[in-house]
Design a protein around this motif. Structure first.
Motif, PDB file in Angstrom:
ATOM      1  N   GLN A 182       0.814   4.124  -2.926  1.00 17.70           N
ATOM      2  CA  GLN A 182       0.518   5.519  -2.597  1.00 17.70           C
ATOM      3  C   GLN A 182       1.644   6.431  -3.052  1.00 17.70           C
ATOM      4  O   GLN A 182       1.393   7.531  -3.569  1.00 17.70           O
ATOM      5  CB  GLN A 182       0.285   5.650  -1.092  1.00 17.70           C
ATOM      6  CG  GLN A 182      -1.007   5.018  -0.613  1.00 17.70           C
ATOM      7  CD  GLN A 182      -1.137   5.004   0.897  1.00 17.70           C
ATOM      8  OE1 GLN A 182      -0.141   5.101   1.620  1.00 17.70           O
ATOM      9  NE2 GLN A 182      -2.362   4.885   1.406  1.00 17.70           N
ATOM     10  N   SER A 183       2.879   5.971  -2.872  1.00 22.25           N
ATOM     11  CA  SER A 183       4.014   6.767  -3.310  1.00 22.25           C
ATOM     12  C   SER A 183       4.039   6.918  -4.828  1.00 22.25           C
ATOM     13  O   SER A 183       4.281   8.020  -5.356  1.00 22.25           O
ATOM     14  CB  SER A 183       5.314   6.108  -2.829  1.00 22.25           C
ATOM     15  OG  SER A 183       6.446   6.790  -3.321  1.00 22.25           O
ATOM     16  N   GLY A 237      -8.708   4.054  -6.060  1.00 18.37           N
ATOM     17  CA  GLY A 237      -8.926   3.926  -4.623  1.00 18.37           C
ATOM     18  C   GLY A 237      -9.666   2.659  -4.243  1.00 18.37           C
ATOM     19  O   GLY A 237      -9.349   2.015  -3.225  1.00 18.37           O
ATOM     20  N   ILE A 296       0.834  -1.205   0.000  1.00 18.85           N
ATOM     21  CA  ILE A 296       0.000   0.000   0.000  1.00 18.85           C
ATOM     22  C   ILE A 296       0.870   1.257   0.000  1.00 18.85           C
ATOM     23  O   ILE A 296       0.598   2.215  -0.742  1.00 18.85           O
ATOM     24  CB  ILE A 296      -0.953   0.003   1.216  1.00 18.85           C
ATOM     25  CG1 ILE A 296      -1.979  -1.138   1.099  1.00 18.85           C
ATOM     26  CG2 ILE A 296      -1.668   1.343   1.330  1.00 18.85           C
ATOM     27  CD1 ILE A 296      -2.883  -1.046  -0.108  1.00 18.85           C
ATOM     28  N   ARG A 297       1.923   1.259   0.800  1.00 15.82           N
ATOM     29  CA  ARG A 297       2.823   2.422   0.814  1.00 15.82           C
ATOM     30  C   ARG A 297       3.465   2.639  -0.549  1.00 15.82           C
ATOM     31  O   ARG A 297       3.596   3.784  -1.014  1.00 15.82           O
ATOM     32  CB  ARG A 297       3.906   2.238   1.876  1.00 15.82           C
ATOM     33  CG  ARG A 297       3.429   2.412   3.304  1.00 15.82           C
ATOM     34  CD  ARG A 297       4.613   2.565   4.255  1.00 15.82           C
ATOM     35  NE  ARG A 297       5.490   1.405   4.216  1.00 15.82           N
ATOM     36  CZ  ARG A 297       5.372   0.347   5.008  1.00 15.82           C
ATOM     37  NH1 ARG A 297       4.380   0.289   5.884  1.00 15.82           N
ATOM     38  NH2 ARG A 297       6.222  -0.661   4.943  1.00 15.82           N
ATOM     39  N   LYS A 318      -6.228  -4.060   0.567  1.00 20.74           N
ATOM     40  CA  LYS A 318      -6.013  -4.050   2.015  1.00 20.74           C
ATOM     41  C   LYS A 318      -6.880  -5.088   2.719  1.00 20.74           C
ATOM     42  O   LYS A 318      -6.475  -5.668   3.729  1.00 20.74           O
ATOM     43  CB  LYS A 318      -6.319  -2.661   2.581  1.00 20.74           C
ATOM     44  CG  LYS A 318      -5.350  -1.587   2.130  1.00 20.74           C
ATOM     45  CD  LYS A 318      -5.695  -0.233   2.715  1.00 20.74           C
ATOM     46  CE  LYS A 318      -5.514  -0.222   4.225  1.00 20.74           C
ATOM     47  NZ  LYS A 318      -5.725   1.139   4.782  1.00 20.74           N
ATOM     48  N   MET A 347      -7.484  -0.507  -4.340  1.00 17.90           N
ATOM     49  CA  MET A 347      -6.498  -0.429  -3.270  1.00 17.90           C
ATOM     50  C   MET A 347      -7.129  -0.785  -1.925  1.00 17.90           C
ATOM     51  O   MET A 347      -6.509  -1.442  -1.077  1.00 17.90           O
ATOM     52  CB  MET A 347      -5.853   0.958  -3.237  1.00 17.90           C
ATOM     53  CG  MET A 347      -4.905   1.213  -4.403  1.00 17.90           C
ATOM     54  SD  MET A 347      -4.199   2.883  -4.434  1.00 17.90           S
ATOM     55  CE  MET A 347      -3.240   2.897  -2.932  1.00 17.90           C
ATOM     56  N   ARG A 348      -8.377  -0.383  -1.725  1.00 14.49           N
ATOM     57  CA  ARG A 348      -9.085  -0.780  -0.498  1.00 14.49           C
ATOM     58  C   ARG A 348      -9.338  -2.284  -0.486  1.00 14.49           C
ATOM     59  O   ARG A 348      -9.247  -2.941   0.561  1.00 14.49           O
ATOM     60  CB  ARG A 348     -10.395   0.001  -0.364  1.00 14.49           C
ATOM     61  CG  ARG A 348     -10.204   1.468  -0.013  1.00 14.49           C
ATOM     62  CD  ARG A 348     -11.524   2.142   0.321  1.00 14.49           C
ATOM     63  NE  ARG A 348     -12.405   2.228  -0.845  1.00 14.49           N
ATOM     64  CZ  ARG A 348     -12.403   3.245  -1.702  1.00 14.49           C
ATOM     65  NH1 ARG A 348     -11.539   4.240  -1.537  1.00 14.49           N
ATOM     66  NH2 ARG A 348     -13.237   3.260  -2.732  1.00 14.49           N
ATOM     67  N   MET A 391       1.479   6.681  -6.812  1.00 15.55           N
ATOM     68  CA  MET A 391       0.330   7.481  -7.224  1.00 15.55           C
ATOM     69  C   MET A 391       0.629   8.969  -7.072  1.00 15.55           C
ATOM     70  O   MET A 391       0.314   9.783  -7.965  1.00 15.55           O
ATOM     71  CB  MET A 391      -0.903   7.110  -6.391  1.00 15.55           C
ATOM     72  CG  MET A 391      -2.138   7.926  -6.742  1.00 15.55           C
ATOM     73  SD  MET A 391      -3.595   7.424  -5.801  1.00 15.55           S
ATOM     74  CE  MET A 391      -3.946   5.847  -6.565  1.00 15.55           C
ATOM     75  N   ALA A 392       1.232   9.350  -5.941  1.00 12.96           N
ATOM     76  CA  ALA A 392       1.566  10.754  -5.726  1.00 12.96           C
ATOM     77  C   ALA A 392       2.542  11.243  -6.789  1.00 12.96           C
ATOM     78  O   ALA A 392       2.405  12.365  -7.314  1.00 12.96           O
ATOM     79  CB  ALA A 392       2.160  10.925  -4.327  1.00 12.96           C
ATOM     80  N   ALA A 412      -6.986   8.483 -10.440  1.00 11.16           N
ATOM     81  CA  ALA A 412      -6.510   8.281  -9.079  1.00 11.16           C
ATOM     82  C   ALA A 412      -7.672   7.916  -8.159  1.00 11.16           C
ATOM     83  O   ALA A 412      -7.537   7.036  -7.295  1.00 11.16           O
ATOM     84  CB  ALA A 412      -5.803   9.529  -8.580  1.00 11.16           C
TER      85      ALA A 412
END
Length: 296
Positions: A195-196, A216, A191-192, A223, A219-220, A198-199, A212
């Motif tokens: 997220q990195s 989401g 996940i990290r 998790k 990605m949920r 994606m940013a 983006a």
């Protein structure tokens, strides 16, 4: 050190002439306890021999440590180039990561409802954490290199070859832990990484705000499919990226757990192993070296 050993050996020659064989068990004590003097003598003899043997062993270990001089806790992990069948770490149908002694099959067949071609091992490496370089897992990268959609020329940079392969054919990331590890640790790391990436993609303008937001949901889901349990030592954990199919999102299948469907999330999770140093610099180096002369 040699003076200490000579002193011990001279002492042993004065007592009985030779050191005992420590691999042989001492004779059992006699059941006849009528002679206290004999029993006391035997006990004293045993203690003297074990004392001499312990001193010799200590001296030998000290000599060995002195000769090694330095232990580098931050030494770089060993890496395994897989070029050619004569590679020193390639044996039969497997390739061994020299940093962990974990073996990876050279080919991999994924059991799915739809037929998937045999995948080839492209590279292996170790994942380490902290300044002590604790070995967490070995990781192997597999791909369907026979896919006709691959258009790779020999002079393409190796980094571009990896990206082209991940974007155009089936791939597998195989993780084999060196010790029991938590699934939640793996999940959080994934996940990290997403997220990195994606940013960074949003900043570079390669990922729109709409895309983006759409990412989401998968990605949920990612998790939620990881259990709160442990992945046992030396148990393979496969992450399978399906090949592109017209009109459908690509799937990322997590062995025995579930899957997500989203082109960007599925592809980027695999690509993050080759971004910068990636989770395993030895894996990236191994893959790039093996793809250097590859063409399709």
């Amino acid at each position: 050190m040699s003076r200490l050993l000579n002193t011990l050996l001279r002492h042993s020659s004065r007592t009985n002439g030779s050191l005992p064989h420590f691999g042989t068990r001492l004779a059992p004590r006699s059941k006849n306890f009528s002679s206290n003097t004999s029993a006391t003598t035997q006990t004293a003899t045993r203690r003297r021999w074990w004392g001499i043997g312990g001193a010799v062993a200590f001296a030998a270990v000290s000599l060995s440590l002195a000769s090694s001089r330095q232990v580098h806790l931050d030494a770089p992990s060993l890496q395994v180039p897989l070029k050619g069948e004569k590679d020193a770490h390639s044996t039969g149908g497997t390739v061994v990561d020299p940093a962990t002694s974990i073996a990876f099959p050279k080919t991999l067949t994924i059991p799915t409802k739809t037929k998937v071609p045999t995948l080839s091992l492209v590279g292996v490496g170790v994942r380490t954490v902290s300044f002590l370089r604790i070995k967490v897992y070995s990781v192997g990268f597999y791909a369907d290199l026979n896919n006709p959609n691959l258009k790779i020329t020999r002079d393409m940079p190796a980094e571009e070859k990896v990206k082209h392969i991940v974007e155009n054919t089936a791939c597998v990331i195989r993780i084999v832990p060196t010790r029991s590890t938590s699934f939640t640790h793996l999940r959080d790391a994934f996940i990290r990484a997403l997220q990195s990436r994606m940013a960074k993609a949003r900043m570079e303008g390669t990922l729109s705000e709409e895309d983006a937001i759409a990412a989401g949901s998968p990605m949920r889901t990612l998790k939620s499919i990881f259990p709160n349990s442990s992945l046992a030592k030396h148990t393979p954990f496969d992450i399978f990226l399906t090949p592109p199919t017209p009109g459908r999102q690509r799937c990322l299948v997590f062995r025995d757990m579930g899957s997500i469907e989203h082109d960007w999330v599925a592809t980027e999770l695999v690509l993050h192993y080759f971004e910068g140093d990636g989770p395993s610099p030895p894996l990236k180096k191994s893959v790039l070296e093996n793809l250097e002369l590859f063409e399709k």
